[in-house]
Scaffold this motif. Structure first.
Motif, PDB file in Angstrom:
ATOM      1  N   PRO A 197      -8.362  -3.167  -7.315  1.00  0.00           N
ATOM      2  CA  PRO A 197      -9.139  -3.722  -8.427  1.00  0.00           C
ATOM      3  C   PRO A 197     -10.270  -2.797  -8.884  1.00  0.00           C
ATOM      4  O   PRO A 197     -10.566  -2.722 -10.071  1.00  0.00           O
ATOM      5  CB  PRO A 197      -9.707  -5.023  -7.853  1.00  0.00           C
ATOM      6  CG  PRO A 197      -8.798  -5.381  -6.741  1.00  0.00           C
ATOM      7  CD  PRO A 197      -8.295  -4.084  -6.172  1.00  0.00           C
ATOM      8  N   GLU A 198     -10.873  -2.083  -7.950  1.00  0.00           N
ATOM      9  CA  GLU A 198     -12.055  -1.287  -8.286  1.00  0.00           C
ATOM     10  C   GLU A 198     -11.793   0.198  -8.492  1.00  0.00           C
ATOM     11  O   GLU A 198     -12.676   0.933  -8.913  1.00  0.00           O
ATOM     12  CB  GLU A 198     -13.130  -1.474  -7.201  1.00  0.00           C
ATOM     13  CG  GLU A 198     -12.707  -1.036  -5.817  1.00  0.00           C
ATOM     14  CD  GLU A 198     -11.955  -2.092  -5.021  1.00  0.00           C
ATOM     15  OE1 GLU A 198     -11.575  -1.777  -3.885  1.00  0.00           O
ATOM     16  OE2 GLU A 198     -11.717  -3.210  -5.520  1.00  0.00           O
ATOM     17  N   ALA A 199     -10.591   0.677  -8.185  1.00  0.00           N
ATOM     18  CA  ALA A 199     -10.293   2.109  -8.302  1.00  0.00           C
ATOM     19  C   ALA A 199      -8.789   2.301  -8.162  1.00  0.00           C
ATOM     20  O   ALA A 199      -8.060   1.360  -7.867  1.00  0.00           O
ATOM     21  CB  ALA A 199     -11.009   2.885  -7.200  1.00  0.00           C
ATOM     22  N   ILE A 200      -8.356   3.531  -8.389  1.00  0.00           N
ATOM     23  CA  ILE A 200      -6.988   3.866  -8.025  1.00  0.00           C
ATOM     24  C   ILE A 200      -7.051   4.895  -6.912  1.00  0.00           C
ATOM     25  O   ILE A 200      -7.979   5.709  -6.847  1.00  0.00           O
ATOM     26  CB  ILE A 200      -6.138   4.361  -9.208  1.00  0.00           C
ATOM     27  CG1 ILE A 200      -6.636   5.679  -9.760  1.00  0.00           C
ATOM     28  CG2 ILE A 200      -6.047   3.312 -10.289  1.00  0.00           C
ATOM     29  CD1 ILE A 200      -5.643   6.358 -10.685  1.00  0.00           C
ATOM     30  N   SER A 236     -13.030   4.550 -17.081  1.00  0.00           N
ATOM     31  CA  SER A 236     -14.070   3.724 -16.462  1.00  0.00           C
ATOM     32  C   SER A 236     -13.834   3.527 -14.961  1.00  0.00           C
ATOM     33  O   SER A 236     -14.705   3.012 -14.270  1.00  0.00           O
ATOM     34  CB  SER A 236     -14.131   2.354 -17.144  1.00  0.00           C
ATOM     35  OG  SER A 236     -12.984   1.584 -16.834  1.00  0.00           O
ATOM     36  N   ARG A 237     -12.671   3.912 -14.466  1.00  0.00           N
ATOM     37  CA  ARG A 237     -12.305   3.670 -13.065  1.00  0.00           C
ATOM     38  C   ARG A 237     -12.369   4.955 -12.256  1.00  0.00           C
ATOM     39  O   ARG A 237     -12.026   6.025 -12.737  1.00  0.00           O
ATOM     40  CB  ARG A 237     -10.895   3.105 -12.980  1.00  0.00           C
ATOM     41  CG  ARG A 237     -10.776   1.784 -13.712  1.00  0.00           C
ATOM     42  CD  ARG A 237      -9.428   1.207 -13.577  1.00  0.00           C
ATOM     43  NE  ARG A 237      -9.363   0.566 -12.257  1.00  0.00           N
ATOM     44  CZ  ARG A 237      -8.233   0.145 -11.724  1.00  0.00           C
ATOM     45  NH1 ARG A 237      -7.101   0.305 -12.341  1.00  0.00           N
ATOM     46  NH2 ARG A 237      -8.249  -0.449 -10.547  1.00  0.00           N
ATOM     47  N   ALA A 238     -12.771   4.811 -11.027  1.00  0.00           N
ATOM     48  CA  ALA A 238     -12.787   5.944 -10.100  1.00  0.00           C
ATOM     49  C   ALA A 238     -11.374   6.223  -9.593  1.00  0.00           C
ATOM     50  O   ALA A 238     -10.523   5.336  -9.550  1.00  0.00           O
ATOM     51  CB  ALA A 238     -13.708   5.657  -8.925  1.00  0.00           C
ATOM     52  N   VAL A 239     -11.160   7.464  -9.210  1.00  0.00           N
ATOM     53  CA  VAL A 239      -9.938   7.882  -8.535  1.00  0.00           C
ATOM     54  C   VAL A 239     -10.364   8.378  -7.157  1.00  0.00           C
ATOM     55  O   VAL A 239     -11.273   9.201  -7.045  1.00  0.00           O
ATOM     56  CB  VAL A 239      -9.222   9.021  -9.292  1.00  0.00           C
ATOM     57  CG1 VAL A 239      -7.992   9.485  -8.523  1.00  0.00           C
ATOM     58  CG2 VAL A 239      -8.862   8.598 -10.708  1.00  0.00           C
ATOM     59  N   SER A 297     -13.443  16.891 -10.500  1.00  0.00           N
ATOM     60  CA  SER A 297     -14.517  16.006 -10.045  1.00  0.00           C
ATOM     61  C   SER A 297     -15.742  16.065 -10.949  1.00  0.00           C
ATOM     62  O   SER A 297     -16.587  15.188 -10.887  1.00  0.00           O
ATOM     63  CB  SER A 297     -14.898  16.322  -8.594  1.00  0.00           C
ATOM     64  OG  SER A 297     -15.459  17.608  -8.504  1.00  0.00           O
ATOM     65  N   THR A 298     -15.834  17.064 -11.804  1.00  0.00           N
ATOM     66  CA  THR A 298     -16.942  17.121 -12.763  1.00  0.00           C
ATOM     67  C   THR A 298     -16.597  16.393 -14.063  1.00  0.00           C
ATOM     68  O   THR A 298     -17.472  16.129 -14.868  1.00  0.00           O
ATOM     69  CB  THR A 298     -17.320  18.582 -13.090  1.00  0.00           C
ATOM     70  OG1 THR A 298     -16.204  19.217 -13.708  1.00  0.00           O
ATOM     71  CG2 THR A 298     -17.740  19.342 -11.843  1.00  0.00           C
ATOM     72  N   LYS A 299     -15.310  16.060 -14.264  1.00  0.00           N
ATOM     73  CA  LYS A 299     -14.861  15.413 -15.501  1.00  0.00           C
ATOM     74  C   LYS A 299     -14.606  13.927 -15.332  1.00  0.00           C
ATOM     75  O   LYS A 299     -14.573  13.194 -16.312  1.00  0.00           O
ATOM     76  CB  LYS A 299     -13.569  16.076 -15.982  1.00  0.00           C
ATOM     77  CG  LYS A 299     -13.697  17.538 -16.305  1.00  0.00           C
ATOM     78  CD  LYS A 299     -12.349  18.117 -16.649  1.00  0.00           C
ATOM     79  CE  LYS A 299     -12.434  19.619 -16.783  1.00  0.00           C
ATOM     80  NZ  LYS A 299     -11.124  20.221 -16.984  1.00  0.00           N
ATOM     81  N   GLY A 325     -17.998   1.997  -6.936  1.00  0.00           N
ATOM     82  CA  GLY A 325     -19.066   1.472  -7.765  1.00  0.00           C
ATOM     83  C   GLY A 325     -20.294   2.362  -7.816  1.00  0.00           C
ATOM     84  O   GLY A 325     -21.006   2.391  -8.800  1.00  0.00           O
ATOM     85  N   ASN A 326     -20.522   3.131  -6.743  1.00  0.00           N
ATOM     86  CA  ASN A 326     -21.684   3.994  -6.679  1.00  0.00           C
ATOM     87  C   ASN A 326     -21.398   5.428  -7.115  1.00  0.00           C
ATOM     88  O   ASN A 326     -22.305   6.246  -7.112  1.00  0.00           O
ATOM     89  CB  ASN A 326     -22.240   4.018  -5.251  1.00  0.00           C
ATOM     90  CG  ASN A 326     -22.799   2.666  -4.862  1.00  0.00           C
ATOM     91  OD1 ASN A 326     -23.276   1.917  -5.699  1.00  0.00           O
ATOM     92  ND2 ASN A 326     -22.738   2.346  -3.574  1.00  0.00           N
ATOM     93  N   ALA A 327     -20.153   5.733  -7.461  1.00  0.00           N
ATOM     94  CA  ALA A 327     -19.792   7.099  -7.798  1.00  0.00           C
ATOM     95  C   ALA A 327     -20.429   7.518  -9.113  1.00  0.00           C
ATOM     96  O   ALA A 327     -20.521   6.739 -10.057  1.00  0.00           O
ATOM     97  CB  ALA A 327     -18.275   7.229  -7.903  1.00  0.00           C
ATOM     98  N   THR A 328     -20.846   8.731  -9.154  1.00  0.00           N
ATOM     99  CA  THR A 328     -21.319   9.329 -10.408  1.00  0.00           C
ATOM    100  C   THR A 328     -20.574  10.614 -10.624  1.00  0.00           C
ATOM    101  O   THR A 328     -20.051  11.207  -9.689  1.00  0.00           O
ATOM    102  CB  THR A 328     -22.834   9.636 -10.350  1.00  0.00           C
ATOM    103  OG1 THR A 328     -23.069  10.553  -9.279  1.00  0.00           O
ATOM    104  CG2 THR A 328     -23.640   8.388 -10.155  1.00  0.00           C
ATOM    105  N   HIS A 329     -20.494  11.030 -11.838  1.00  0.00           N
ATOM    106  CA  HIS A 329     -19.854  12.298 -12.089  1.00  0.00           C
ATOM    107  C   HIS A 329     -20.900  13.273 -12.588  1.00  0.00           C
ATOM    108  O   HIS A 329     -21.910  12.917 -13.153  1.00  0.00           O
ATOM    109  CB  HIS A 329     -18.638  12.210 -12.976  1.00  0.00           C
ATOM    110  CG  HIS A 329     -18.689  11.196 -14.078  1.00  0.00           C
ATOM    111  ND1 HIS A 329     -17.940  11.335 -15.179  1.00  0.00           N
ATOM    112  CD2 HIS A 329     -19.343  10.034 -14.246  1.00  0.00           C
ATOM    113  CE1 HIS A 329     -18.131  10.312 -15.973  1.00  0.00           C
ATOM    114  NE2 HIS A 329     -18.975   9.541 -15.433  1.00  0.00           N
TER     115      HIS A 329
END
Length: 158
Positions: free
Chosen positions: A82-85, A114-117, A130-132, A153-157
């Motif tokens: 639900p929160e990422a792939i 909008s989703r993290a990998v 990882s920068t994109k 949820g806490n990931a930033t790029h």
């Protein structure tokens, strides 16, 4: 780069296992600083067990020619949360890199910007990605089920 042709994403079949296994093992050995440091007689038999387990327990999607589904140019192995792939590994043939095939494979697992990998197999190609996008490394996904909600949820790029 070869002449562009339409790409189709399809589920892997038993006929794809040889291509997937060989491409995964050889590419990860060459592109991962971790795997590169190992002796071949340690890496190949042990990592073959890891890949076999993932192929048996996860979804594997193939990128192929729309006109000839046996003309495979890449694959991705993972699952959707639900929160990422989770994309354990993505491979795209050198001749078609830059065509957006990795993105098509990620979208087949429900990815959108909008989703993290999260990946369990980091290669040098991940450094640029990882920068994109919100691409996160968690090799412990290989060993037990982890909730990714907090880290995704806490990931930033960059």
């Amino acid at each position: 780069m070869s002449e562009r042709f339409p790409i189709r994403i399809r589920e892997a079949t038993d006929a794809d296992v040889g291509f997937v296994m060989k491409s995964w093992l050889e590419t990860y050995r060459r592109e991962s600083s971790w795997a590169r440091r190992m002796q071949a007689n340690v890496y190949y038999p042990n990592h073959r067990l890891v890949v076999t387990h993932l192929l048996e327990s996860e979804r594997t999607m193939m990128a192929c020619s729309d006109e000839d589904p046996s003309h495979v140019v890449g694959f991705g192995c993972g699952h959707t949360l639900p929160e990422a792939i989770v994309m354990h590994f993505v491979y795209v043939s050198y001749t078609v890199r830059g065509w957006g095939i990795s993105k098509l494979l990620a979208q087949a697992f429900g990815w959108d910007p909008s989703r993290a990998v999260v990946t369990s197999h980091w290669t040098r190609h991940c450094d640029g990605l990882s920068t994109k996008t919100r691409l996160l490394y968690n090799p412990y996904l290989l060993f037990e089920d982890h909730s990714l909600k907090e880290i995704a949820g806490n990931a930033t790029h960059g």
